[in-house]
Each structure stands twice: as C-alpha cells, then as structure tokens.
Design a protein around this motif. Structure first.
Motif, PDB file in Angstrom:
ATOM      1  N   UNK A 383       0.808  -1.221   0.000  1.00 18.05           N
ATOM      2  CA  UNK A 383       0.000   0.000   0.000  1.00 18.05           C
ATOM      3  C   UNK A 383       0.839   1.268   0.000  1.00 18.05           C
ATOM      4  N   UNK A 384       2.119   1.180   0.366  1.00 21.74           N
ATOM      5  CA  UNK A 384       2.949   2.374   0.420  1.00 21.74           C
ATOM      6  C   UNK A 384       4.416   2.019   0.543  1.00 21.74           C
ATOM      7  N   UNK A 385       5.242   3.055   0.673  1.00 21.63           N
ATOM      8  CA  UNK A 385       6.690   2.895   0.794  1.00 21.63           C
ATOM      9  C   UNK A 385       7.032   2.879   2.280  1.00 21.63           C
ATOM     10  N   UNK A 427      -7.950  -1.955  -2.259  1.00 30.64           N
ATOM     11  CA  UNK A 427      -8.309  -3.223  -2.875  1.00 30.64           C
ATOM     12  C   UNK A 427      -9.042  -2.948  -4.201  1.00 30.64           C
ATOM     13  N   UNK A 428      -8.622  -3.670  -5.250  1.00 32.20           N
ATOM     14  CA  UNK A 428      -9.269  -3.564  -6.566  1.00 32.20           C
ATOM     15  C   UNK A 428     -10.128  -4.791  -6.757  1.00 32.20           C
TER      16      UNK A 428
END
Length: 439
Positions: A383-385, A427-428
């Motif tokens: 979701x992120x770094x 979420x896709x």
C-alpha cells in the motif's frame, strides 16, 4: 493429707509457707519499714522518670537526615527509654534494702519488691521495646512467665521440674529446661545479629565507590559472617560441642547432593552473578524465556524482576547462568529504538528522511550521542513505501517511559505539515461478466 495426691500436698505446703510468711511480715516492724521504703522508692522512681523521659527522648532522637554512627547509637538507646522507670525503681529499692539490712538485719520484703520490679521491666521490654514479631512472641510466652515465676519465688521449683523432664530424640535427649534456655538465649543473640546485620548493610550500601554487584556481595558476606558467629556463640553458651553436629552436617550434605541440589545451584549462581556483575540491581534484563523487567532485589536463591505494570517475577539465579540474557543496562543507560511508518507512492521519497529526522531531533528525550535520528528506507509495500526512523534515548522504552508513541506522533505531525499522505490498504475488485440489469 496423707491420702491426697502428691501435687495437692505440695500446693498445700506452699500455701502454708506463704501464710506463715504473710503473718511474719504483718507483725514485724522491719517488714513494715521495708514496705514503706519500697513504696517511697516506687513513687520517687515514677516522679523522676516522668521528669527525665521527655528530655532524654529529645536528646536521644537526632535529626532524620543525620545518619552518623553516633546518631544510630542514639536511636538504638532511645528504644530503651521506656525502661527508665523500672531501672530507677530497682536502683532506689537497692539503696533501701542496704539501709534496712544495716538496721534490722533483714531485707526480704524489698528483695521481693526487686523481683516485682524485674517482672515489670521484662513486661515493658516485651511490650514496648521489642518490635520483631518472632521475638515478641518468644517474650510473651516464655520471658514474661519466667519473670513472673521468679517474682513469686517459684523459679527454683519450676526449674527443678523442667530439668527433671527429659525429652528423648532418637539417640539424643535433652531436658525442657535446656529447651527454654536455648529459645531465650538464641532469641536474644539472633535479635542482636539482625540489628548488627541491618547496620552493616546500611553502611555497605552507602559506599558509592563500590560497584552495585560488589555491594550486594559484601552485604551477603557480612550477613553470613554475622549469623555464623551468632550460631557459634549460641553453641558455645549452651555447651553444645560442634563435633556432635557432624552427623547432622553429613545429612545436610547428602540432602544437598540429592533433594537440595537446585537450591545449592541457585546459591552458587547468585554468588557468580554478584562477583561478575553482569546483572545487578537496577538493570533492565530480558531472559530467553520471555521474562523482562528491572531487577529490584537479588537474594541468595533468586532475582526479583519488576515489570512495567508493577508485577514482580521471581527468577532463579541459575537461569541467568544457563540461559541467554539480554541486559539493556549493562553497557550504559542509552538504548536505540526504531519507529516504522509508511508514505504514499505519490510522495517524493528523497525529502522524507530530512523531514522526519528534523522532527524527531526536536524531541527533548532523543539523544545526539552516540548518534542522532536516522531515517531509513526499508522497502516497497503493498500500500505504500516503508520507512523507519532509528533514535537513541536515555533509558528503557517500557511502560513507564513510552518513547516510541511520542516519536510516532512527531512523525504524523511532520508528514501532515508537509502534505505527505500516509497510505492505507487499497483493494481492486474485478467483476467478470455483465452486471444483472434491473427488471
């Protein structure tokens, strides 16, 4: 009388002797003069003790912050101020006894008064001076009854009966008189031993130039030495040969070899810990079994850890020797921690380390030595770094000093001030086929 039991005959004979003695005292001028002197001595001792008690107590009570050896001696003597009245009464009646013996050649009444004064002194000693619960019980059930028997003149008869009563114990045997003497003398000696141990422990703990581990070892050594000397002194006074304890010592040795080996192992491990100083009072440790806390006390058998929520964990000394132990306080009081966080993929990650390091460095508990805050890139998450900032603090990040939450607050505020988004999971959802149409 001849048909009565022996104990009843003995009691009646003592009553007859007491009645004859009472008649003799009531009809004797010497007895009345001694009784008058006894009353005068009691009243004089009561008056003088009331006048001296308050000034003497003030003189023997030093300031609370005064811990010199003379102050401790004064505090010790202050415990015995309640005995002032019986001591003065005994001294005054002793003078009266000498006077009556020089005039009438008799001092039986004053001698009886002296015995009563001794009983009063013993009662005050047990009730007001002795504070230890064990010795107070010994005094209540042994010392006071013995003083009462002595005051009534029955000490000789009771002593003879106790000496004639033999208690068998295997191949050994002893009289009840020996047992009573052993309890009284042993109680006094070990009470003095405990007082001496408390004084020596306080003196050793004040030696700040010694390492804490060496202070603990010196305290244990002095305790063993004091009570060892007390035990030998008790054996010598009671006339017990130490060679007679050889069988008992052998039995203890066998017990140590089998049933008590864990206790012996923990004791030896405790001595090793105190000598090496790898873990001592005040250290924050974490054991291989998951136990973690600050060492608040080290005994001959175990160490006591206090957790951040105030619970005490008793850890055997052997565990510090045979398992892996992490000591957060051994190499110094500074410790390093890290606070993880993430930023959005839309962020210019080249700016993040400088922003976070500057924000964390403003916190008053974050140290610059041995190193300042260090923000590092850890990876690319779903979701992120992912980042983490490492920082040094003076202490342990536990329940009492939660440093990491404050650092996370600083990170949150710094990211918000610079419009950097903190990501959350996305979420896709892919739907295959056509959606049902409304009828």
């Amino acid at each position: 009388m001849e048909n009565q039991p022996e104990i009843i005959q003995t009691a009646l004979s003592y009553l007859a002797q007491g009645w004859d003695l009472a008649q003799e005292w009531l009809l004797s001028p010497a007895a009345w003069s001694q009784f008058a002197l006894l009353v005068v001595a009691f009243l004089a001792a009561l008056w003088v003790s009331r006048k001296l008690r308050d000034p003497l107590t003030r003189w023997l009570t030093p300031a609370e912050d005064n811990d010199s050896i003379f102050a401790k001696a004064r505090r010790f003597l202050a415990q015995f101020v309640p005995l002032l009245f019986p001591l003065l009464a005994y001294a005054f009646t002793d003078v009266g006894e000498n006077i009556t013996r020089s005039i009438f050649g008799s001092g039986a009444v004053i001698a009886f008064g002296n015995r009563v004064i001794l009983f009063i002194a013993v009662r005050i000693l047990v009730k007001e001076v002795v504070q230890d619960p064990l010795f107070k019980t010994i005094g209540k059930y042994f010392l006071i009854p013995i003083a009462a028997l002595y005051a009534l003149g029955l000490m000789g008869f009771v002593t003879a009966q106790l000496d004639a009563t033999i208690v068998p114990l295997g191949n050994l045997s002893f009289s009840l008189l020996f047992l009573v003497r052993f309890l009284i003398i042993g109680g006094v000696i070990f009470w003095l031993g405990r007082w001496s141990n408390a004084q020596s422990t306080a003196m050793i703990q004040k030696q700040e130039d010694m390492r804490p581990a060496m202070r603990e070892l010196a305290t244990k050594a002095s305790e063993i030495a004091i009570f060892g000397v007390a035990f030998l002194l008790l054996m010598n006074i009671m006339g017990i040969s130490l060679t007679s304890l050889a069988v008992l010592g052998g039995a203890i040795g066998v017990g140590l070899g089998f049933g008590l080996q864990k206790i012996a192992s923990n004791f030896i491990s405790g001595v090793i810990l105190l000598l090496e100083g790898q873990a001592t009072v005040g250290d924050y440790v974490e054991l291989d079994g998951g136990e973690a806390g600050t060492i608040v006390k080290m005994t001959a058998r175990a160490a006591i850890l206090e957790t951040f929520d105030g619970r005490w964990i008793v850890v055997p000394n052997e565990d510090f020797i045979t398992t892996r132990v992490v000591n957060f306080s051994d190499s110094g009081s500074a410790n390093r921690y890290e606070a993880p966080f993430s930023v959005s993929y839309d962020t210019d990650i080249n700016k993040v380390p400088d922003i976070i390091e500057a924000a964390v460095a403003k916190l008053d508990f974050v140290l610059d030595d041995p190193d300042g805050p260090d923000c590092e890139l850890r990876g690319f998450g779903d979701s992120g770094i992912d980042f983490a900032v490492e920082f040094w603090v003076n202490g342990i990040d536990d329940g009492k000093n939660k440093f990491t939450p404050k650092v996370l607050f600083a990170i949150w505020n710094a990211l918000k001030d610079n419009d950097i988004e903190i990501p959350y999971p996305h979420r896709v959802v892919e739907i295959k086929g056509s959606l049902p149409s409304d009828a």
